[in-house]
Design a protein around this motif. Structure first.
Motif, PDB file in Angstrom:
ATOM      1  N   ALA A  97       0.829  -1.208   0.000  1.00 34.13           N
ATOM      2  CA  ALA A  97       0.000   0.000   0.000  1.00 34.13           C
ATOM      3  C   ALA A  97       0.861   1.254   0.000  1.00 34.13           C
ATOM      4  CB  ALA A  97      -0.911   0.002   1.227  1.00 34.13           C
ATOM      5  N   HIS A  98       0.310   2.311  -0.559  1.00 31.34           N
ATOM      6  CA  HIS A  98       0.848   3.635  -0.304  1.00 31.34           C
ATOM      7  C   HIS A  98       0.468   3.984   1.138  1.00 31.34           C
ATOM      8  CE1 HIS A  98       1.012   3.590  -4.648  1.00 31.34           C
ATOM      9  NE2 HIS A  98      -0.303   3.538  -4.716  1.00 31.34           N
ATOM     10  N   VAL A  99       1.283   4.774   1.814  1.00 27.98           N
ATOM     11  CA  VAL A  99       0.946   5.119   3.192  1.00 27.98           C
ATOM     12  C   VAL A  99       0.780   6.628   3.332  1.00 27.98           C
ATOM     13  CG1 VAL A  99       2.079   3.085   4.189  1.00 27.98           C
ATOM     14  CG2 VAL A  99       3.358   5.233   3.991  1.00 27.98           C
ATOM     15  N   LEU A 123       1.360   6.574  -9.835  1.00 25.30           N
ATOM     16  CA  LEU A 123       1.620   5.977  -8.538  1.00 25.30           C
ATOM     17  C   LEU A 123       2.572   4.793  -8.576  1.00 25.30           C
ATOM     18  CD1 LEU A 123      -1.990   6.208  -7.087  1.00 25.30           C
ATOM     19  CD2 LEU A 123      -0.017   7.627  -6.493  1.00 25.30           C
ATOM     20  N   ASP A 124       3.021   4.402  -9.771  1.00 30.80           N
ATOM     21  CA  ASP A 124       4.001   3.324  -9.849  1.00 30.80           C
ATOM     22  C   ASP A 124       5.437   3.856  -9.800  1.00 30.80           C
ATOM     23  OD1 ASP A 124       4.032   4.561 -12.293  1.00 30.80           O
ATOM     24  OD2 ASP A 124       3.800   2.734 -13.484  1.00 30.80           O
ATOM     25  N   ARG A 125       5.595   5.147  -9.474  1.00 33.05           N
ATOM     26  CA  ARG A 125       6.933   5.710  -9.312  1.00 33.05           C
ATOM     27  C   ARG A 125       7.165   6.046  -7.836  1.00 33.05           C
ATOM     28  NH1 ARG A 125       7.351  12.233 -10.333  1.00 33.05           N
ATOM     29  NH2 ARG A 125       5.430  12.796  -9.256  1.00 33.05           N
ATOM     30  N   PRO A 126       8.412   6.065  -7.385  1.00 31.21           N
ATOM     31  CA  PRO A 126       8.685   6.510  -6.014  1.00 31.21           C
ATOM     32  C   PRO A 126       8.410   8.008  -5.892  1.00 31.21           C
ATOM     33  CG  PRO A 126      10.554   5.287  -6.932  1.00 31.21           C
ATOM     34  CD  PRO A 126       9.641   5.601  -8.069  1.00 31.21           C
ATOM     35  N   ALA A 127       7.697   8.385  -4.865  1.00 30.73           N
ATOM     36  CA  ALA A 127       7.425   9.804  -4.620  1.00 30.73           C
ATOM     37  C   ALA A 127       6.979   9.980  -3.177  1.00 30.73           C
ATOM     38  CB  ALA A 127       6.351  10.339  -5.573  1.00 30.73           C
ATOM     39  N   VAL A 128       7.299  11.134  -2.626  1.00 36.90           N
ATOM     40  CA  VAL A 128       6.820  11.544  -1.304  1.00 36.90           C
ATOM     41  C   VAL A 128       6.113  12.873  -1.499  1.00 36.90           C
ATOM     42  CG1 VAL A 128       7.446  12.190   1.051  1.00 36.90           C
ATOM     43  CG2 VAL A 128       8.722  10.371  -0.128  1.00 36.90           C
ATOM     44  N   VAL A 129       4.854  12.950  -1.074  1.00 38.27           N
ATOM     45  CA  VAL A 129       4.058  14.158  -1.280  1.00 38.27           C
ATOM     46  C   VAL A 129       3.651  14.722   0.074  1.00 38.27           C
ATOM     47  CG1 VAL A 129       2.029  15.180  -2.348  1.00 38.27           C
ATOM     48  CG2 VAL A 129       3.220  13.298  -3.484  1.00 38.27           C
ATOM     49  N   VAL A 130       3.975  15.987   0.278  1.00 36.67           N
ATOM     50  CA  VAL A 130       3.733  16.668   1.547  1.00 36.67           C
ATOM     51  C   VAL A 130       2.466  17.489   1.443  1.00 36.67           C
ATOM     52  CG1 VAL A 130       4.719  18.239   3.260  1.00 36.67           C
ATOM     53  CG2 VAL A 130       6.239  16.838   1.812  1.00 36.67           C
ATOM     54  N   GLY A 131       1.595  17.364   2.420  1.00 33.90           N
ATOM     55  CA  GLY A 131       0.401  18.199   2.483  1.00 33.90           C
ATOM     56  C   GLY A 131       0.587  19.292   3.513  1.00 33.90           C
ATOM     57  N   THR A 173      12.519  18.619   2.435  1.00 32.87           N
ATOM     58  CA  THR A 173      12.068  17.759   3.532  1.00 32.87           C
ATOM     59  C   THR A 173      10.733  18.282   4.025  1.00 32.87           C
ATOM     60  OG1 THR A 173      12.744  16.614   5.560  1.00 32.87           O
ATOM     61  CG2 THR A 173      13.308  18.954   5.394  1.00 32.87           C
ATOM     62  N   CYS A 174      10.249  17.784   5.153  1.00 32.77           N
ATOM     63  CA  CYS A 174       8.857  18.061   5.500  1.00 32.77           C
ATOM     64  C   CYS A 174       8.578  17.863   6.978  1.00 32.77           C
ATOM     65  CB  CYS A 174       7.947  17.118   4.710  1.00 32.77           C
ATOM     66  SG  CYS A 174       8.286  15.359   5.034  1.00 32.77           S
ATOM     67  N   ASN A 175       7.461  18.462   7.395  1.00 32.66           N
ATOM     68  CA  ASN A 175       6.784  18.032   8.620  1.00 32.66           C
ATOM     69  C   ASN A 175       5.969  16.792   8.295  1.00 32.66           C
ATOM     70  OD1 ASN A 175       6.236  21.463   9.235  1.00 32.66           O
ATOM     71  ND2 ASN A 175       7.541  20.188  10.519  1.00 32.66           N
ATOM     72  N   GLY A 176       5.843  15.886   9.260  1.00 35.75           N
ATOM     73  CA  GLY A 176       5.171  14.617   8.989  1.00 35.75           C
ATOM     74  C   GLY A 176       3.692  14.598   9.290  1.00 35.75           C
ATOM     75  N   ASN A 177       3.043  15.751   9.365  1.00 27.78           N
ATOM     76  CA  ASN A 177       1.640  15.800   9.785  1.00 27.78           C
ATOM     77  C   ASN A 177       0.684  15.164   8.782  1.00 27.78           C
ATOM     78  OD1 ASN A 177       3.249  17.973  11.057  1.00 27.78           O
ATOM     79  ND2 ASN A 177       1.377  18.313  12.206  1.00 27.78           N
ATOM     80  N   ALA A 178       0.939  15.376   7.489  1.00 25.71           N
ATOM     81  CA  ALA A 178       0.091  14.789   6.441  1.00 25.71           C
ATOM     82  C   ALA A 178       0.980  14.548   5.229  1.00 25.71           C
ATOM     83  CB  ALA A 178      -1.067  15.716   6.087  1.00 25.71           C
ATOM     84  N   VAL A 179       1.523  13.338   5.127  1.00 29.48           N
ATOM     85  CA  VAL A 179       2.515  13.023   4.092  1.00 29.48           C
ATOM     86  C   VAL A 179       2.165  11.686   3.450  1.00 29.48           C
ATOM     87  CG1 VAL A 179       4.951  12.522   3.622  1.00 29.48           C
ATOM     88  CG2 VAL A 179       4.348  14.304   5.274  1.00 29.48           C
ATOM     89  N   LEU A 180       2.085  11.677   2.119  1.00 28.63           N
ATOM     90  CA  LEU A 180       1.830  10.458   1.362  1.00 28.63           C
ATOM     91  C   LEU A 180       3.159   9.914   0.837  1.00 28.63           C
ATOM     92  CD1 LEU A 180      -0.392   8.600  -0.023  1.00 28.63           C
ATOM     93  CD2 LEU A 180       0.025  10.005  -2.056  1.00 28.63           C
ATOM     94  N   VAL A 181       3.442   8.647   1.152  1.00 28.25           N
ATOM     95  CA  VAL A 181       4.633   7.955   0.646  1.00 28.25           C
ATOM     96  C   VAL A 181       4.150   6.836  -0.257  1.00 28.25           C
ATOM     97  CG1 VAL A 181       6.744   6.714   1.251  1.00 28.25           C
ATOM     98  CG2 VAL A 181       5.856   8.477   2.793  1.00 28.25           C
TER      99      VAL A 181
END
Length: 309
Positions: A97-99, A123-131, A173-181
């Protein structure tokens, strides 16, 4: 990519929401409710919620089970903090799953998850998305992505970014409050480093993603509400009137700047500046506490030229 369009094709995404809570029952319920209220998702999207309850005494775990029976709830000891709790939640999620890291005090906007998924697509690529999140009164950004600013004569510094209303922005980088990995990013990076039981794990993860060549993107707009705790100083190392020993003990606790993970972070990301940056918060708190202590002047001896006050 614009925030109003999914690319065609691809399997329906599976998203595992990872949460940790402790004695914030109403906030936790509101956060999970906002997950269930998501709209605009691709057809067939499956979303699971994995909550690690860190020894709450306010009935949070039972209330969540009653209100949201499909939630995976596990209760652990009160010594578990955000980083460790998020890792425990990740072990209970589908490995494919994506988390979504979600703080239990975040109330997502109805289209937040769709925006995060669209920003990560394909979604089949590595990515980190910060909200990014905004304050409850809507006047300011509270948590977001960061840009790493380097200069020749001073240590690297993190500068918080404002989201663009329509387009994603690259960040460091990011705060981890709402992050999609995304799942491919998880396969490359794993989950949060266990060396960081509470703070710094989100910043470390983002910086490692960039070092690995994984896109780190700040999603368009804000994805929800999360008030910060910047004004809360009671019980912290900067509470007025503390002696240096008490202030230093609080600063080195797991909730603030514990030395072992802090040194790992500095050594991993700050190069030659690591020793200086590592020592800085501890020296500052000692100097600050010492400067605030009242000075008691000795009483003058007999014959002194100064009169007693």
């Amino acid at each position: 990519m614009h925030a109003d369009r999914f690319p065609p094709g691809g399997a329906p995404p599976c998203v595992a929401v990872l949460m940790t809570c402790h004695n914030r029952r109403d906030k936790t319920l509101a956060a999970i409710s906002s997950v269930h209220a998501q709209t605009g998702l691709p057809a067939g999207t499956r979303c699971t919620v994995h909550l690690v309850d860190a020894g709450s005494s306010d009935g949070t775990a039972d209330e969540v089970r009653a209100a949201f029976p499909g939630t995976d709830v596990v209760t652990v000891g009160g010594g578990v903090h955000w980083g460790t709790g998020t890792r425990i939640a990740a072990t209970r999620a589908d490995p494919a799953a994506h988390v979504l890291w979600l703080n239990d005090d975040v109330v997502l906007d109805p289209g937040a998850l769709a925006v995060l998924l669209r920003t990560a697509a394909p979604l089949d690529r590595p990515a980190v998305v910060v909200g990014a999140t905004r304050s409850g009164d809507g006047t300011r950004t509270t948590y977001s992505g960061y840009r790493l600013v380097r200069a020749r004569l001073r240590p690297p510094a993190l500068e918080r970014m404002e989201p663009d209303a329509r387009h994603a922005r690259p960040c460091d980088t990011c705060n981890g409050n709402a992050v999609l990995v995304t799942a491919p990013a998880r396969r490359l990076l794993g989950d949060l480093d266990p060396a960081f039981p509470h703070r710094m794990g989100d910043h470390d993860y983002g910086l490692r993603a960039r070092q690995a060549g994984i896109p780190l993107l700040l999603a368009p707009g804000h994805v929800g509400i999360c008030d910060d705790n910047s004004g809360a100083i009671t019980g912290t190392s900067v509470e007025p009137g503390l002696d240096a020993r008490t202030a230093l003990r609080r600063l080195t606790s797991v909730r603030e700047q514990p030395p072992t993970p802090w040194w790992r972070y500095c050594r991993r990301h700050l190069g030659l500046w690591a020793p200086l940056v590592f020592c800085s918060p501890y020296v500052k708190i000692i100097l600050r506490s010492t400067a605030r202590r009242p000075v008691t002047l000795p009483r003058p001896r007999h014959g002194s030229l100064h009169a007693d006050p």
